[in-house]
Design an enzyme around this catalytic site. Structure first.
Site, short mmCIF file in Angstrom:
data_model
loop_
_atom_site.label_atom_id
_atom_site.label_comp_id
_atom_site.label_asym_id
_atom_site.label_seq_id
_atom_site.Cartn_x
_atom_site.Cartn_y
_atom_site.Cartn_z
N LYS A 226 19.40 0.50 48.94
CA LYS A 226 18.69 1.53 48.16
C LYS A 226 18.58 1.22 46.67
O LYS A 226 19.57 0.84 46.04
CB LYS A 226 19.41 2.87 48.33
N GLY A 379 32.47 -4.88 47.13
CA GLY A 379 31.70 -4.29 48.23
C GLY A 379 31.18 -5.29 49.24
O GLY A 379 31.86 -6.24 49.62
N GLY A 402 32.94 0.22 44.00
CA GLY A 402 32.39 1.30 43.19
C GLY A 402 32.70 1.14 41.71
O GLY A 402 31.86 1.38 40.85
#
Length: 422
Positions: A226, A379, A402
């Site tokens: 995204k 990640g 994050g």
């Protein structure tokens, strides 16, 4: 944000009790609760060993998983999941807490250190306080899961004070949690002198250095599904990078914003204007903004989907792009060859599916062969690099997904901002 923070080496810890925040949020087998990957525990060892060697008494703490701290909250969550109220018992709630006890972590840490690790029954209650008071120089204990306390995630000052009262110094070494203002990551620094451990020091020096004063050209490789997940990162890197490379599902929103057909590929319709603005901004700033020029597509999203090579920037109406194509790989590899610094966050395609992993593997390989400073932003990118066998060829792999993302956005990280400046 100031990246120059005091570390354990800047203060005297001999004979002192040190509250050490680690990231022991390790994966476990759902049935046996055995730790399946102890990398995060191993990553904390240099700081722990240094503190013990200096004669400190170490009170380590960490969260593990997502326990529900009160029965009322547990009951509410179970009802939201559609569970029958009669089946929701305090016994089941207590069992859910037992399953996220720090006991397996204490046992593994004890094995790695070759010495006993005392485990407290609570976080800042009577047992933790008694064991902390009895702890001697060169000894280590581990508090129970910090999220067993409902005040942890709310950065409750009373909890932070209780934890701080057990120690004389606070050392933060959980980079994966510094983007959260919790009692154990930021609150305790209100009451104790706070410095970083070696893990956070390395993150600040390498990622902070790459953002503040990069060896140029600075190339940012951004992927993932995204655009919305990377808005802050793209905004910040447009001010810093010489080249931005886009891959993954987010590429199709940019391609559609340019007027290309993307078939049934992933697209965030509400981010098309943003994507167009970013492309315009890149052009105005002279940032080389690279998008896929060919694709590996399929008719459906599945591991056994038949790969279809699309030798064009637009994708046929009945297909979805699942990876970058060979021409794109060549262009991206060429851009990486001359880089001084490369920051990578997000895969180039659906690398979990073997047929659509080539783009991610090719970028990882190109990065491993460059002389540039190469930084993997945690990640999925970190998982991909490790899975593909290129981890030892990278300058730095961030321990916080994050946190590294917010770091690259230029955001202030509460667990870093609270540390003493150099």
């Amino acid at each position: 944000m100031n990246y120059q923070k005091k570390t354990v080496q800047d203060i005297d810890v001999a004979g002192k009790k040190v509250l050490l925040r680690c990231d022991f949020n390790v994966p476990q087998d759902k049935t046996t609760r055995a730790i399946t990957d102890d990398k995060r525990i191993r990553a904390a060892l240099p700081t722990i060993q240094y503190l013990l060697d200096q004669g400190a008494a170490v009170i380590a703490c960490s969260h593990l998983g997502k326990p529900v701290a009160t029965f009322e909250s547990y009951k509410k969550k179970q009802l939201e999941k559609g569970k029958d109220e009669a089946s929701i018992t305090e016994e089941k709630w207590k069992k859910s807490l037992e399953e996220l006890s720090m006991k397996p972590v204490a046992e593994r840490l004890s094995q790695l250190l070759g010495k006993d690790v005392v485990l407290a029954d609570d976080v800042a209650g009577p047992d933790a306080q008694a064991k902390a008071a009895a702890l001697k120089s060169g000894e280590i204990m581990l508090l129970q899961n910090t999220r067993f306390e409902k005040g942890e995630t709310k950065n409750d000052s009373e909890l932070a004070k209780k934890m701080a009262d057990m120690a004389e110094v606070y050392v933060s070494d959980a980079f994966g949690a510094v983007h959260r203002a919790h009692a154990s990551t930021a609150g305790v620094a209100t009451y104790l002198p706070a410095v970083s451990g070696f893990l956070i020091q390395k993150e600040l020096e390498i990622i902070g250095g790459a953002l503040a004063n990069p060896k140029r050209p600075l190339v940012a490789v951004l992927g993932g599904s995204k655009v919305s997940d990377k808005i802050g990162v793209i905004n910040n890197l447009l001010e810093l990078a010489d080249t931005i490379i886009i891959g993954g599902g987010m590429a199709y929103t940019f391609l559609k914003a340019q007027g290309h057909g993307i078939g049934i590929s992933l697209c965030e319709e509400d981010k098309l204007d943003y994507a167009a603005d970013m492309l315009k901004k890149a052009a105005e700033k002279g940032v080389n903004f690279l998008l896929p020029c060919d694709h590996v597509a399929a008719a459906n999203f599945a591991a056994d989907a038949e790969p279809v090579v699309v030798d064009a920037q637009s994708i046929p109406a009945n297909l979805m792009g699942l990876d970058i194509g060979h021409k794109t790989i060549e262009a991206y590899t060429e851009a990486l060859k001359g880089a001084g610094t490369v920051i990578w966050n997000g895969p180039m395609g659906v690398f979990e599916f073997a047929a659509f992993a080539n783009g991610t593997e090719s970028v990882a390989k190109a990065m491993s062969q460059t002389d540039a400073i190469t930084i993997i932003g945690g990640g999925d990118s970190a998982a991909a690099v490790q899975q593909l066998g290129y981890a030892d060829k990278m300058t730095h792999i961030s321990t916080g997904g994050g946190a590294s993302l917010e770091f690259m956005e230029g955001k202030e990280l509460p667990g870093v901002a609270c540390l003493l400046d150099k």
